[in-house]
Design an enzyme around this catalytic site. Structure first.
Site, PDB file in Angstrom:
ATOM      1  N   LYS A 145       0.848  -1.192   0.000  1.00  0.00           N
ATOM      2  CA  LYS A 145       0.000   0.000   0.000  1.00  0.00           C
ATOM      3  C   LYS A 145       0.881   1.238   0.000  1.00  0.00           C
ATOM      4  O   LYS A 145       1.931   1.250   0.648  1.00  0.00           O
ATOM      5  CB  LYS A 145      -0.900   0.006   1.253  1.00  0.00           C
ATOM      6  CG  LYS A 145      -1.687   1.289   1.414  1.00  0.00           C
ATOM      7  CD  LYS A 145      -2.612   1.328   2.604  1.00  0.00           C
ATOM      8  CE  LYS A 145      -3.251   2.716   2.671  1.00  0.00           C
ATOM      9  NZ  LYS A 145      -4.205   2.857   3.746  1.00  0.00           N
ATOM     10  N   GLU A 195      -9.162  12.473  11.595  1.00  0.00           N
ATOM     11  CA  GLU A 195      -8.437  11.269  12.034  1.00  0.00           C
ATOM     12  C   GLU A 195      -7.587  11.490  13.282  1.00  0.00           C
ATOM     13  O   GLU A 195      -6.574  12.193  13.253  1.00  0.00           O
ATOM     14  CB  GLU A 195      -7.551  10.774  10.880  1.00  0.00           C
ATOM     15  CG  GLU A 195      -6.860   9.482  11.215  1.00  0.00           C
ATOM     16  CD  GLU A 195      -6.237   8.799  10.008  1.00  0.00           C
ATOM     17  OE1 GLU A 195      -6.514   9.197   8.856  1.00  0.00           O
ATOM     18  OE2 GLU A 195      -5.446   7.874  10.216  1.00  0.00           O
ATOM     19  N   GLY A 212      -9.854   4.064   3.561  1.00  0.00           N
ATOM     20  CA  GLY A 212     -10.954   3.558   2.760  1.00  0.00           C
ATOM     21  C   GLY A 212     -12.011   4.644   2.744  1.00  0.00           C
ATOM     22  O   GLY A 212     -12.527   5.003   3.810  1.00  0.00           O
TER      23      GLY A 212
HETATM   24  C1  LIG Z   1      -4.561  11.244   3.017  1.00  0.00           C
HETATM   25  C2  LIG Z   1      -5.800  11.624   3.276  1.00  0.00           C
HETATM   26  O1  LIG Z   1      -6.729  10.783   3.862  1.00  0.00           O
HETATM   27  C3  LIG Z   1      -6.354   9.636   4.582  1.00  0.00           C
HETATM   28  C4  LIG Z   1      -7.302   9.524   5.694  1.00  0.00           C
HETATM   29  C5  LIG Z   1      -8.504   8.880   5.542  1.00  0.00           C
HETATM   30  C6  LIG Z   1      -8.744   8.091   4.413  1.00  0.00           C
HETATM   31  C7  LIG Z   1      -7.776   7.887   3.482  1.00  0.00           C
HETATM   32  C8  LIG Z   1      -8.026   7.068   2.275  1.00  0.00           C
HETATM   33  O2  LIG Z   1      -9.103   6.445   2.176  1.00  0.00           O
HETATM   34  O3  LIG Z   1      -7.189   7.022   1.378  1.00  0.00           O
HETATM   35  C9  LIG Z   1      -6.413   8.421   3.663  1.00  0.00           C
HETATM   36  O4  LIG Z   1      -5.660   7.381   4.186  1.00  0.00           O
HETATM   37  C10 LIG Z   1      -6.274  12.980   2.981  1.00  0.00           C
HETATM   38  O5  LIG Z   1      -7.387  13.325   3.339  1.00  0.00           O
HETATM   39  O6  LIG Z   1      -5.494  13.752   2.388  1.00  0.00           O
END
Ligand SMILES: C=C(O[C@H]1C=CC=C(C(=O)O)[C@@H]1O)C(=O)O
Length: 406
Positions: A145, A195, A212
């Site tokens: 990932k 978060e 996600g």
């Molecule tokens: C990197 C970001 O989100 C992260 C946090 C929640 C979900 C995310 C996703 O689904 O990719 C990312 O990991 C952003 O908002 O710039």
């Protein structure tokens, strides 16, 4: 949720007089911590956690009982964390903040921000080609990932009204962790992160990683479809599981007990749905400093990838621009090593005429480049809305610029 402090109620005859180039704000749940003035600033390397914790503790023990340190740790471990010890700290309850907002908004100049120029540090073609390059790496290496991001610079005709941007953020998002931090005299880091990397109070720790995502929809019917699609998506569940596995690994050695739900739940922001898991633990040693744990969790695979080191080097290679404070962590700690730290997303670095925005997306082998680009667009909306802009405003300007450059 673990913080039980006395709240100071505002004097209804006074407004807070929040000044974004000088004061810090951190909102979590029903509590908002607001500071006034800077007593001192200090920096610390973050590649040595013990040194980081010692530096913060040394600075705080010199201060009167109850003093807090506010700080931001960059994404890159070779860069420095910035900290502020404020002159005055007040804890407000949400209703008090709402009345302050009302009073403040009635006095603020609500002029629309006229945008003059847009520059993508990673444009759509570059971003999609990075996603494809990452997919190639998944098949050839141990990489599972990687979080790829874009940054976009917006230039405005008039100075940005930062206090107005903050009040819009506070109004538009009921949930989340609002923050405003003056990085220096010219730059403020501001946003609303959904978060929580880590909250610690005494022996209790709480972490709420997200990974996600799917954009919110306009109708209730569409919303239900999006929620169902996200919850049942193998791609998103995998993206999420990678994060939880890693967080659990880091937290376990610190804890007597650690509760990790078997399935994620859904969490919404004003613009997105996310898969979310709350990890709740009880520490073996309640005196462990929050940064001791937080700096080991950071950067988590929600912002970097798996394995961390490999993902990190590929990010440097593929993104070409430093993330600086974006996808770092921001928060506060007290003299007992308690505090709250959230990831630096859904935010912008605001200067006098310029705003730099950031948005990333977790990439796994099942990722589709066009959908990942759309996801990052949807994530930009939090800050764009707070700046009084729509996605189409910046898309039009950026298309015009690209045509002119052909
Ligand atoms: C990197 C970001 O989100 C992260 C946090 C929640 C979900 C995310 C996703 O689904 O990719 C990312 O990991 C952003 O908002 O710039």
């Amino acid at each position: 949720m673990y913080m039980k402090h006395a709240f100071e109620m505002p004097d209804p005859n006074k407004t807070l007089n929040f000044q974004s180039q000088r004061d810090c704000l951190f909102m979590s749940g029903e509590q908002c911590i607001v500071t006034q003035g800077v007593k001192s600033r200090f920096t610390s390397p973050i590649n040595n956690t013990q040194q980081l914790v010692e530096t913060v503790q040394q600075q705080l023990t010199k201060q009167p009982e109850g003093t807090l340190a506010f700080g931001v740790l960059p994404f890159c471990k070779t860069q420095q964390a910035h900290f502020i010890i404020p002159n005055k700290t007040t804890r407000w309850e949400r209703p008090a903040i709402s009345s302050w907002l009302k009073a403040e908004l009635s006095t603020l100049n609500k002029k629309v921000n006229h945008i003059e120029a847009v520059t993508y540090l990673q444009n759509q073609a570059q971003f999609k080609s990075s996603v494809n390059a990452a997919k190639q790496l998944f098949s050839e290496t141990t990489l599972e990932k990687i979080v790829l991001s874009k940054q976009v610079d917006l230039t405005f005709k008039d100075p940005i009204n930062k206090e107005l941007v903050l009040s819009q953020l506070l109004q538009q998002s009921r949930n989340g962790y609002h923050f405003s931090f003056p990085v220096n005299d010219h730059r403020t880091l501001m946003g609303v992160s959904p978060e929580l990397l880590l909250a610690k109070h005494g022996p209790h720790v709480l972490s709420n990683p997200l990974a996600g995502s799917i954009p919110r929809a306009a109708s209730a019917e569409q919303e239900a479809k999006h929620k169902k699609a996200l919850f049942n998506s193998h791609k998103d569940r995998f993206e999420h599981a990678v994060v939880i596995e890693d967080m659990e690994k880091v937290l376990t050695p610190f804890c007597n007990t650690l509760d990790v739900p078997l399935e994620p739940s859904l969490l919404s922001t004003a613009t997105m749905w996310h898969l979310s898991t709350e990890l709740k633990g009880e520490l073996q040693n309640q005196h462990t400093h929050i940064l001791d744990i937080a700096n080991k969790l950071h950067p988590s695979p929600a912002l970097c990838g798996k394995p961390t080191q490999a993902a990190y080097s590929h990010i440097l290679d593929l993104e070409k621009h430093s993330r600086d404070l974006f996808s770092g962590i921001i928060g506060w700690c007290d003299q007992h090593g308690n505090g709250e730290w959230v990831v630096v997303i859904r935010c912008a670095q605001l200067e006098k005429y310029q705003a730099r925005l950031f948005a990333g997306a977790g990439i796994v082998s099942a990722s589709e480049p066009a959908l990942e680009w759309q996801e990052t667009d949807a994530k930009l909306k939090t800050m764009l809305n707070a700046l009084g802009l729509e996605l189409k405003d910046i898309q039009q300007l950026s298309n015009l610029k690209e045509k002119a450059e052909l």
